[in-house]
Design a protein around this motif. Structure first.
Motif, PDB file in Angstrom:
ATOM      1  N   CYS A   1       0.919  -0.883  -0.061  1.00  0.00           N
ATOM      2  CA  CYS A   1      -0.073  -0.109   0.421  1.00  0.00           C
ATOM      3  C   CYS A   1       0.946   1.297  -0.414  1.00  0.00           C
ATOM      4  O   CYS A   1       0.761   2.133  -0.559  1.00  0.00           O
ATOM      5  N   TYR A   2       1.897   1.313   0.862  1.00  0.00           N
ATOM      6  CA  TYR A   2       2.330   2.185   0.905  1.00  0.00           C
ATOM      7  C   TYR A   2       3.784   3.024  -0.039  1.00  0.00           C
ATOM      8  O   TYR A   2       3.215   3.486  -0.990  1.00  0.00           O
ATOM      9  N   ALA A   3       4.050   1.518  -1.179  1.00  0.00           N
ATOM     10  CA  ALA A   3       4.442   1.807  -2.220  1.00  0.00           C
ATOM     11  C   ALA A   3       4.058   2.630  -3.589  1.00  0.00           C
ATOM     12  O   ALA A   3       4.403   3.234  -3.621  1.00  0.00           O
ATOM     13  N   VAL A   4       2.364   1.741  -3.776  1.00  0.00           N
ATOM     14  CA  VAL A   4       1.528   2.669  -4.621  1.00  0.00           C
ATOM     15  C   VAL A   4       1.614   4.311  -3.889  1.00  0.00           C
ATOM     16  O   VAL A   4       1.396   5.054  -4.827  1.00  0.00           O
ATOM     17  N   TYR A   5       0.902   4.252  -2.842  1.00  0.00           N
ATOM     18  CA  TYR A   5       1.077   5.734  -2.280  1.00  0.00           C
ATOM     19  C   TYR A   5       1.883   6.842  -2.296  1.00  0.00           C
ATOM     20  O   TYR A   5       1.710   8.116  -3.070  1.00  0.00           O
ATOM     21  N   ILE A   6       3.221   6.206  -2.150  1.00  0.00           N
ATOM     22  CA  ILE A   6       4.215   7.502  -1.940  1.00  0.00           C
ATOM     23  C   ILE A   6       4.514   8.497  -4.369  1.00  0.00           C
ATOM     24  O   ILE A   6       5.139   8.656  -4.116  1.00  0.00           O
ATOM     25  N   ASN A   7       4.223   6.596  -4.706  1.00  0.00           N
ATOM     26  CA  ASN A   7       4.036   6.775  -6.315  1.00  0.00           C
ATOM     27  C   ASN A   7       2.788   7.865  -7.008  1.00  0.00           C
ATOM     28  O   ASN A   7       2.849   7.989  -8.256  1.00  0.00           O
ATOM     29  N   LEU A   8       1.971   8.009  -6.611  1.00  0.00           N
ATOM     30  CA  LEU A   8       0.853   8.598  -6.799  1.00  0.00           C
ATOM     31  C   LEU A   8       0.570   9.801  -7.597  1.00  0.00           C
ATOM     32  O   LEU A   8       0.272  10.081  -9.117  1.00  0.00           O
ATOM     33  N   ASP A   9       1.903  10.645  -6.702  1.00  0.00           N
ATOM     34  CA  ASP A   9       2.083  11.744  -7.806  1.00  0.00           C
ATOM     35  C   ASP A   9       2.933  11.751  -8.948  1.00  0.00           C
ATOM     36  O   ASP A   9       2.348  12.466  -9.827  1.00  0.00           O
ATOM     37  N   LYS A  10       3.805  10.477  -9.474  1.00  0.00           N
ATOM     38  CA  LYS A  10       4.061  10.270 -10.200  1.00  0.00           C
ATOM     39  C   LYS A  10       3.926   9.816 -10.983  1.00  0.00           C
ATOM     40  O   LYS A  10       3.408  10.358 -12.282  1.00  0.00           O
ATOM     41  N   LEU A  11       2.431   8.627 -11.047  1.00  0.00           N
ATOM     42  CA  LEU A  11       1.885   8.486 -11.737  1.00  0.00           C
ATOM     43  C   LEU A  11       0.547   9.420 -13.372  1.00  0.00           C
ATOM     44  O   LEU A  11       0.516   9.254 -13.762  1.00  0.00           O
ATOM     45  N   TRP A  12       0.144  10.428 -11.557  1.00  0.00           N
ATOM     46  CA  TRP A  12      -1.117  11.051 -12.628  1.00  0.00           C
ATOM     47  C   TRP A  12      -0.868  12.477 -12.424  1.00  0.00           C
ATOM     48  O   TRP A  12      -1.242  13.585 -12.862  1.00  0.00           O
ATOM     49  N   ARG A  13       1.009  12.913 -12.463  1.00  0.00           N
ATOM     50  CA  ARG A  13       1.437  13.915 -12.768  1.00  0.00           C
ATOM     51  C   ARG A  13       1.016  15.183 -12.093  1.00  0.00           C
ATOM     52  O   ARG A  13       0.569  16.040 -12.458  1.00  0.00           O
ATOM     53  N   LYS A  14       0.133  15.555 -10.754  1.00  0.00           N
ATOM     54  CA  LYS A  14      -0.543  15.866  -9.653  1.00  0.00           C
ATOM     55  C   LYS A  14      -0.745  15.968  -8.242  1.00  0.00           C
ATOM     56  O   LYS A  14      -1.170  14.628  -8.182  1.00  0.00           O
ATOM     57  N   PRO A  15      -1.000  16.980  -7.600  1.00  0.00           N
ATOM     58  CA  PRO A  15      -0.953  16.412  -6.632  1.00  0.00           C
ATOM     59  C   PRO A  15      -1.985  15.507  -5.602  1.00  0.00           C
ATOM     60  O   PRO A  15      -2.751  15.870  -6.544  1.00  0.00           O
TER      61      PRO A  15
ATOM     62  N   PHE B   1      -4.421  15.601  -3.211  1.00  0.00           N
ATOM     63  CA  PHE B   1      -5.785  16.567  -3.239  1.00  0.00           C
ATOM     64  C   PHE B   1      -6.095  17.300  -4.126  1.00  0.00           C
ATOM     65  O   PHE B   1      -7.520  17.279  -4.173  1.00  0.00           O
ATOM     66  N   ARG B   2      -5.777  16.814  -5.651  1.00  0.00           N
ATOM     67  CA  ARG B   2      -6.468  17.468  -6.615  1.00  0.00           C
ATOM     68  C   ARG B   2      -7.353  16.349  -7.672  1.00  0.00           C
ATOM     69  O   ARG B   2      -7.446  16.221  -8.764  1.00  0.00           O
ATOM     70  N   PHE B   3      -6.805  15.403  -6.894  1.00  0.00           N
ATOM     71  CA  PHE B   3      -7.176  13.422  -8.146  1.00  0.00           C
ATOM     72  C   PHE B   3      -8.845  14.037  -7.564  1.00  0.00           C
ATOM     73  O   PHE B   3      -9.968  14.301  -6.393  1.00  0.00           O
ATOM     74  N   THR B   4      -9.212  12.829  -8.038  1.00  0.00           N
ATOM     75  CA  THR B   4     -10.969  13.010  -9.412  1.00  0.00           C
ATOM     76  C   THR B   4     -11.548  11.537  -8.141  1.00  0.00           C
ATOM     77  O   THR B   4     -10.573  11.366  -7.857  1.00  0.00           O
ATOM     78  N   ALA B   5     -12.779  11.058  -8.173  1.00  0.00           N
ATOM     79  CA  ALA B   5     -13.391  10.487  -7.478  1.00  0.00           C
ATOM     80  C   ALA B   5     -13.024   9.306  -8.456  1.00  0.00           C
ATOM     81  O   ALA B   5     -12.529   8.091  -7.416  1.00  0.00           O
ATOM     82  N   LEU B   6     -12.853   8.888  -9.827  1.00  0.00           N
ATOM     83  CA  LEU B   6     -12.310   8.131 -10.164  1.00  0.00           C
ATOM     84  C   LEU B   6     -10.429   7.571 -10.196  1.00  0.00           C
ATOM     85  O   LEU B   6     -10.382   6.936 -10.176  1.00  0.00           O
ATOM     86  N   GLN B   7     -10.051   8.682 -10.224  1.00  0.00           N
ATOM     87  CA  GLN B   7      -8.499   8.481  -9.552  1.00  0.00           C
ATOM     88  C   GLN B   7      -8.108   7.645  -8.696  1.00  0.00           C
ATOM     89  O   GLN B   7      -7.442   6.805  -8.600  1.00  0.00           O
ATOM     90  N   ASN B   8      -8.828   8.328  -7.738  1.00  0.00           N
ATOM     91  CA  ASN B   8      -8.655   7.655  -6.499  1.00  0.00           C
ATOM     92  C   ASN B   8      -9.842   5.998  -5.922  1.00  0.00           C
ATOM     93  O   ASN B   8      -8.548   5.283  -5.949  1.00  0.00           O
ATOM     94  N   PHE B   9     -10.911   6.182  -6.957  1.00  0.00           N
ATOM     95  CA  PHE B   9     -11.066   4.433  -7.276  1.00  0.00           C
ATOM     96  C   PHE B   9     -10.041   3.426  -8.183  1.00  0.00           C
ATOM     97  O   PHE B   9      -9.578   2.444  -7.280  1.00  0.00           O
ATOM     98  N   ILE B  10      -9.112   4.091  -8.401  1.00  0.00           N
ATOM     99  CA  ILE B  10      -8.503   3.380  -9.366  1.00  0.00           C
ATOM    100  C   ILE B  10      -6.555   3.380  -8.793  1.00  0.00           C
ATOM    101  O   ILE B  10      -6.327   2.179  -8.708  1.00  0.00           O
ATOM    102  N   ASN B  11      -6.923   4.602  -7.989  1.00  0.00           N
ATOM    103  CA  ASN B  11      -5.520   4.292  -6.966  1.00  0.00           C
ATOM    104  C   ASN B  11      -5.946   3.408  -5.743  1.00  0.00           C
ATOM    105  O   ASN B  11      -4.495   2.480  -5.838  1.00  0.00           O
ATOM    106  N   GLY B  12      -7.336   3.122  -5.281  1.00  0.00           N
ATOM    107  CA  GLY B  12      -6.943   1.784  -4.111  1.00  0.00           C
ATOM    108  C   GLY B  12      -7.201   0.964  -5.051  1.00  0.00           C
ATOM    109  O   GLY B  12      -6.523  -0.138  -4.161  1.00  0.00           O
TER     110      GLY B  12
END
Length: 341
Positions: A180-194, A196-207
């Protein structure tokens, strides 16, 4: 892991019921995938020729009912598990908050891991019962229902059998949290934005991504745990387990020596296929239940839309909103009485 987001506009009981109903619905719909996964982990004869063939064999041997074996106990387990997990998580997070109420991502994931272990300990006998019900043939049952399964295991094998393999839950929590930690610390690089700006769909994909990575890393521990839960020399075919062993380490050795190391990931295909529909149904069902509750609490104008009710402060809690509504109602009544005089 993908989890539903708490909403302060719901009462504690409403939030709990929304999570519970969403969990029951998503578990019930995806139960066939869970049955195939657990049978593959245990190593029953149903699952010797791959993912798709397993569905055919289960249907031929047990009928359509075989795909929902153990679903009742799984749904019953969801409510105490969620209650213990939520209360434990809140207490641990509160201990690690700084002066501003902030908790680091790593500490939040660590708190989630400890809360998961606590919830698993409280409900582990139900998980053992679920495994036994799924591993057996429902047309030639050894166990009949949740209560009969628990009582028979206790009477014939003792209390320890109801917690057999629990140490693997603790061991599996470490790679799970790391994933979980390895994924969440790389989310900024995946979506190229911070974040707190993730959409609901992006948060679902992240989960879903976090769930897939974390479950893959911890999967060997769950496979051995399921085999330990299922094995019993008094049952036909040793409870369905494809190897015979004397303990946790011996089970790892026997699997790797006789079946190959990749067998530790048996059923991973069913598990991966299950992630998207499970969490998709979980999120959508939770949102539907939440809309009904928000409408009842007076925050939105209709249970079919998110249009906010005019004049209602969305930052207020449901009790405060009710008090304001009661105050305005009393004030209106008093003004009407005054106008009559």
């Amino acid at each position: 892991m993908a989890t539903v987001k708490p909403d302060d506009r719901l009462t504690s009981s409403q939030g709990f019921m929304c999570v519970g109903f969403a969990g029951v619905f998503s578990k019930t719909v995806t139960s066939p995938l869970e049955v195939v996964k657990i049978k593959s982990q245990v190593g029953t004869f149903h699952c010797k020729k791959g993912f798709l063939h397993s569905f055919l064999v289960v249907y031929q041997k047990e009928g359509i009912r075989g795909f929902w074996k153990g679903n009742l106990v799984s749904c019953l387990r969801l409510f105490p598990y969620s209650a213990v997990h939520l209360s434990t998580y809140k207490q641990i997070v509160h201990l690690h908050m700084d002066e501003l109420g902030y908790v680091s991502q790593w500490r939040a994931i660590f708190a989630g891991g400890l809360a998961g272990i606590s919830a698993a300990l409280a409900t582990y006998p139900l998980e053992v019962a679920e495994t036994r019900l799924i591993a057996q043939n429902c047309r030639e049952p050894t166990y009949r229902g949740v209560v009969h399964t628990l009582s028979k295991i206790y009477q014939t094998e003792g209390l320890r059998a109801l917690y057999r393999g629990f140490s693997l839950t603790i061991l599996g929590a470490f790679p799970f949290s790391i994933g979980c930690y390895a994924v969440y610390i790389n989310l900024d690089k995946l979506w190229r934005k911070p974040q707190f700006r993730f959409t609901a769909l992006q948060n679902f994909i992240n989960g879903c991504i976090a769930a897939g990575v974390a479950q893959t890393l911890s999967y060997p521990f769950e496979t051995v745990k399921r085999k330990m839960q299922a094995q019993n020399p008094r049952l036909p075919h040793y409870g369905g387990a494809d190897i015979h062993f004397t303990g946790m380490l011996d089970c790892f050795r026997q699997v790797i020596r006789n079946k190959g190391i990749l067998t530790l990931w048996s059923g991973i295909t069913a598990n991966m296929v299950k992630i998207v529909p499970y969490f998709g149904l979980l999120f959508s069902c939770f949102e539907m239940c939440k809309q009904v509750c928000l409408y009842r609490n007076g925050y939105i104008v209709s249970p079919l839309s998110y249009k906010l009710a005019p004049g209602v402060d969305q930052s207020m809690g449901p009790t405060e909103v009710e008090e304001v509504k009661q105050y305005l109602k009393n004030r209106k009544f008093q003004s009407q009485q005054g106008s009559r005089w």
